[in-house]
Design a protein around this motif. Structure first.
Motif, PDB file in Angstrom:
ATOM      1  N   SER A 120       0.582  -1.188   0.043  1.00 38.60           N
ATOM      2  CA  SER A 120       0.055  -0.007   0.172  1.00 38.60           C
ATOM      3  C   SER A 120       0.670   1.233  -0.031  1.00 38.60           C
ATOM      4  O   SER A 120       0.580   2.435  -0.618  1.00 38.60           O
ATOM      5  CB  SER A 120      -0.782  -0.046   1.055  1.00 38.60           C
ATOM      6  OG  SER A 120      -0.327  -0.018   2.522  1.00 38.60           O
ATOM      7  N   MET A 225     -15.352  -3.625   6.524  1.00 36.30           N
ATOM      8  CA  MET A 225     -14.245  -3.031   6.024  1.00 36.30           C
ATOM      9  C   MET A 225     -14.287  -1.540   5.801  1.00 36.30           C
ATOM     10  O   MET A 225     -13.448  -0.722   6.335  1.00 36.30           O
ATOM     11  CB  MET A 225     -13.517  -3.505   4.745  1.00 36.30           C
ATOM     12  CG  MET A 225     -13.107  -4.992   4.602  1.00 36.30           C
ATOM     13  SD  MET A 225     -12.634  -5.517   3.130  1.00 36.30           S
ATOM     14  CE  MET A 225     -12.705  -7.293   3.523  1.00 36.30           C
ATOM     15  N   MET A 229     -12.587   1.353   8.304  1.00 37.49           N
ATOM     16  CA  MET A 229     -11.836   2.390   7.469  1.00 37.49           C
ATOM     17  C   MET A 229     -12.439   3.717   8.027  1.00 37.49           C
ATOM     18  O   MET A 229     -11.505   4.604   8.452  1.00 37.49           O
ATOM     19  CB  MET A 229     -12.014   2.471   6.093  1.00 37.49           C
ATOM     20  CG  MET A 229     -11.203   3.450   5.130  1.00 37.49           C
ATOM     21  SD  MET A 229     -11.475   3.201   3.496  1.00 37.49           S
ATOM     22  CE  MET A 229     -10.756   1.530   3.364  1.00 37.49           C
ATOM     23  N   SER A 232     -10.896   4.257  11.185  1.00 35.85           N
ATOM     24  CA  SER A 232      -9.635   4.288  11.621  1.00 35.85           C
ATOM     25  C   SER A 232      -9.151   5.647  11.253  1.00 35.85           C
ATOM     26  O   SER A 232      -7.988   6.220  11.586  1.00 35.85           O
ATOM     27  CB  SER A 232      -9.055   3.237  10.804  1.00 35.85           C
ATOM     28  OG  SER A 232      -9.557   1.885  11.308  1.00 35.85           O
ATOM     29  N   ALA A 258     -11.277  -7.228   7.673  1.00 37.58           N
ATOM     30  CA  ALA A 258     -11.501  -5.989   8.239  1.00 37.58           C
ATOM     31  C   ALA A 258     -10.680  -5.555   9.380  1.00 37.58           C
ATOM     32  O   ALA A 258     -10.464  -4.345   9.194  1.00 37.58           O
ATOM     33  CB  ALA A 258     -12.889  -6.078   8.738  1.00 37.58           C
ATOM     34  N   VAL A 261      -7.646  -4.186   7.733  1.00 36.31           N
ATOM     35  CA  VAL A 261      -7.958  -2.801   7.115  1.00 36.31           C
ATOM     36  C   VAL A 261      -7.596  -1.898   8.322  1.00 36.31           C
ATOM     37  O   VAL A 261      -7.261  -0.692   8.226  1.00 36.31           O
ATOM     38  CB  VAL A 261      -9.271  -2.580   6.792  1.00 36.31           C
ATOM     39  CG1 VAL A 261      -9.673  -1.315   6.251  1.00 36.31           C
ATOM     40  CG2 VAL A 261      -9.442  -3.372   5.512  1.00 36.31           C
ATOM     41  N   ALA A 265      -5.239   1.125   8.034  1.00 35.23           N
ATOM     42  CA  ALA A 265      -5.775   2.668   7.819  1.00 35.23           C
ATOM     43  C   ALA A 265      -5.479   3.394   9.180  1.00 35.23           C
ATOM     44  O   ALA A 265      -5.006   4.698   9.073  1.00 35.23           O
ATOM     45  CB  ALA A 265      -7.199   2.627   7.492  1.00 35.23           C
ATOM     46  N   LEU A 294      -6.127   3.671   1.696  1.00 31.91           N
ATOM     47  CA  LEU A 294      -7.261   2.878   1.650  1.00 31.91           C
ATOM     48  C   LEU A 294      -7.617   1.940   0.540  1.00 31.91           C
ATOM     49  O   LEU A 294      -8.335   0.945   0.872  1.00 31.91           O
ATOM     50  CB  LEU A 294      -8.462   4.199   1.859  1.00 31.91           C
ATOM     51  CG  LEU A 294      -8.368   5.209   2.710  1.00 31.91           C
ATOM     52  CD1 LEU A 294      -9.556   6.289   2.767  1.00 31.91           C
ATOM     53  CD2 LEU A 294      -8.136   4.627   4.068  1.00 31.91           C
ATOM     54  N   ALA A 297      -5.587  -1.019   1.821  1.00 30.40           N
ATOM     55  CA  ALA A 297      -6.099  -1.570   2.618  1.00 30.40           C
ATOM     56  C   ALA A 297      -7.386  -2.459   2.449  1.00 30.40           C
ATOM     57  O   ALA A 297      -7.345  -3.674   2.750  1.00 30.40           O
ATOM     58  CB  ALA A 297      -6.416  -0.746   3.697  1.00 30.40           C
ATOM     59  N   LEU A 298      -8.116  -1.844   1.447  1.00 29.81           N
ATOM     60  CA  LEU A 298      -9.402  -2.813   1.131  1.00 29.81           C
ATOM     61  C   LEU A 298      -8.987  -3.950   0.032  1.00 29.81           C
ATOM     62  O   LEU A 298      -9.423  -5.018   0.482  1.00 29.81           O
ATOM     63  CB  LEU A 298     -10.294  -1.746   0.009  1.00 29.81           C
ATOM     64  CG  LEU A 298     -11.248  -0.826   1.001  1.00 29.81           C
ATOM     65  CD1 LEU A 298     -12.063   0.139   0.006  1.00 29.81           C
ATOM     66  CD2 LEU A 298     -12.124  -1.623   2.011  1.00 29.81           C
ATOM     67  N   GLY A 301      -7.372  -6.504   2.454  1.00 29.01           N
ATOM     68  CA  GLY A 301      -8.466  -7.005   3.364  1.00 29.01           C
ATOM     69  C   GLY A 301      -9.361  -8.055   2.655  1.00 29.01           C
ATOM     70  O   GLY A 301      -9.579  -9.176   3.061  1.00 29.01           O
ATOM     71  N   TYR A 302      -9.674  -7.727   1.561  1.00 31.59           N
ATOM     72  CA  TYR A 302     -10.440  -8.709   0.466  1.00 31.59           C
ATOM     73  C   TYR A 302      -9.573 -10.066   0.163  1.00 31.59           C
ATOM     74  O   TYR A 302     -10.100 -10.999   0.357  1.00 31.59           O
ATOM     75  CB  TYR A 302     -10.856  -7.991  -0.643  1.00 31.59           C
ATOM     76  CG  TYR A 302     -11.669  -8.694  -1.654  1.00 31.59           C
ATOM     77  CD1 TYR A 302     -13.173  -8.942  -1.374  1.00 31.59           C
ATOM     78  CD2 TYR A 302     -11.074  -9.215  -2.966  1.00 31.59           C
ATOM     79  CE1 TYR A 302     -13.823  -9.695  -2.267  1.00 31.59           C
ATOM     80  CE2 TYR A 302     -12.007 -10.015  -3.480  1.00 31.59           C
ATOM     81  CZ  TYR A 302     -13.379 -10.209  -3.414  1.00 31.59           C
ATOM     82  OH  TYR A 302     -14.002 -11.172  -4.143  1.00 31.59           O
TER      83      TYR A 302
END
Length: 362
Positions: A120, A225, A229, A232, A258, A261, A265, A294, A297-298, A301-302
């Motif tokens: 990231s 998530m 976010m 956060s 999540a 994330v 974040a 962001l 992170a998504l 996370g996924y």
């Protein structure tokens, strides 16, 4: 009263790391040659961005301490892309947070966390670097601090007008160290004090008024998530300090994606950091910064949720007795010193503004 208690706890917790970041920034300014910094982190491409992420990842600096260190890098010649990459990777991970992650979250999360953090960081750096390439027209890359725009005598090869001003061969190590500490405690702190206090206030407000079970109540999926976010972004939490919270969320039933994330974040997107990014790198760079942090992170996370379900990975958090990251005497002494320096800095700013304010009557 609870708000003030939370604010003081956050301030004291962050004080040692913030002072460490200030000291690093000051020493960086006086000991690292401008030409070397430009060579390593001055480019706008992938190479310098990756270098900055790798350079910052192992450092034990949290979201508070990384701010002055990143500004020091920028003013030492690092590009916006490299500065962004360093600013993201450093607070999101570190040798201390990785070890705590292994103990509390298990080996899978301990491995995924630094990989996601550096990825990231590189993504954010590339997004900011893309904007930087469009803006740079041959002059901006020589106006980091404005010193090179001043009228100075020609310098010898291998140095710049900035480096010639801050590093003299005749100066000893002790004198340089003293100059770096003075710079950190005055000019560097002047640029960050207001935003740091603002970030701590927002974090204390969230701790005070957001219910303890609010995050855990959202469970799994993309919505969880996004909620993580949103919560956060204004928080002021270090990577190491976020790990026990993440373990608690896992025990409460929040999905690993999540939780990741939240761990990515939270440390990288607090109000103080965003304010400094907007001020030092520009508002357009802030968009790229947020997009990289962001978005990365998504994505991770996924991917983590998919990997856990597909390979049936067991993540069993274990929360043991809490231990202070720093001794009480160190926390209190650094907090007192930092508070005194901040009061001096903010008072000086207010005094200067009052003196510059136009008077209505003669």
């Amino acid at each position: 009263m609870i708000f003030l208690d939370n604010f003081m706890a956050l301030f004291l917790e962050s004080a040692p790391w913030l002072l460490l970041g200030l000291v690093m920034a000051g020493l960086l300014k006086v000991f690292v040659p401008m030409s070397w910094m430009n060579q390593q982190l001055g480019g706008h491409g992938l190479k310098s961005t990756v270098k900055a992420a790798l350079f910052g990842a192992p450092l034990p600096l949290c979201s508070c301490g990384v701010i002055p260190a990143a500004i020091g890098l920028r003013r030492a010649g690092a590009s916006k892309a490299a500065t962004t990459s360093f600013l993201v990777s450093t607070p999101e991970t570190g040798v201390d947070s990785i070890s705590v992650s292994y103990v509390l979250l298990g080996p899978f999360m301990a491995i995924v966390r630094p990989i996601a953090a550096m990825s990231s960081a590189i993504l954010a750096g590339l997004l900011v670097g893309k904007e930087e390439k469009q803006v740079v027209s041959g002059s901006e890359n020589t106006s980091i601090e404005g010193c090179c725009s001043q009228s100075v005598a020609p310098v010898t090869s291998g140095s710049s007008c900035c480096s010639s001003r801050t590093s003299k061969p005749s100066e000893g190590v002790l004198k340089k160290t003293q100059a770096g500490l003075v710079y950190a405690a005055t000019e560097m702190l002047d640029d960050t004090a207001v935003w740091l206090v603002t970030g701590l206030v927002f974090a204390a407000l969230i701790q005070t008024y957001v219910p303890d079970g609010f995050l855990a109540s959202w469970g799994n999926g993309l919505l969880a998530m996004l909620v993580m976010m949103m919560i956060s972004v204004p928080m002021y939490i270090c990577a190491t300090a976020s790990t026990p919270v993440a373990a608690g969320l896992l025990l409460a039933g929040v999905a690993p994606g999540a939780v990741l994330v939240f761990m990515l974040a939270g440390p990288a997107t607090n109000i103080a950091t965003l304010g400094v990014v907007a001020k030092e790198l520009g508002k357009r760079a802030l968009v790229g910064y947020l997009g990289g942090v962001l978005g990365g992170a998504l994505i991770f996370g996924y991917l983590v949720d998919i990997a856990v379900m597909h390979f049936n990975i067991a993540i069993v958090p274990q929360i043991g007795p809490e231990h202070e990251l720093t001794p009480v005497w160190l926390t209190v002494s650094t907090g007192a010193l930092l508070g005194l320096l901040m009061v001096i800095s903010i008072t000086k700013k207010i005094t200067v503004r009052m003196m510059k304010a136009p008077k209505c009557c003669s």
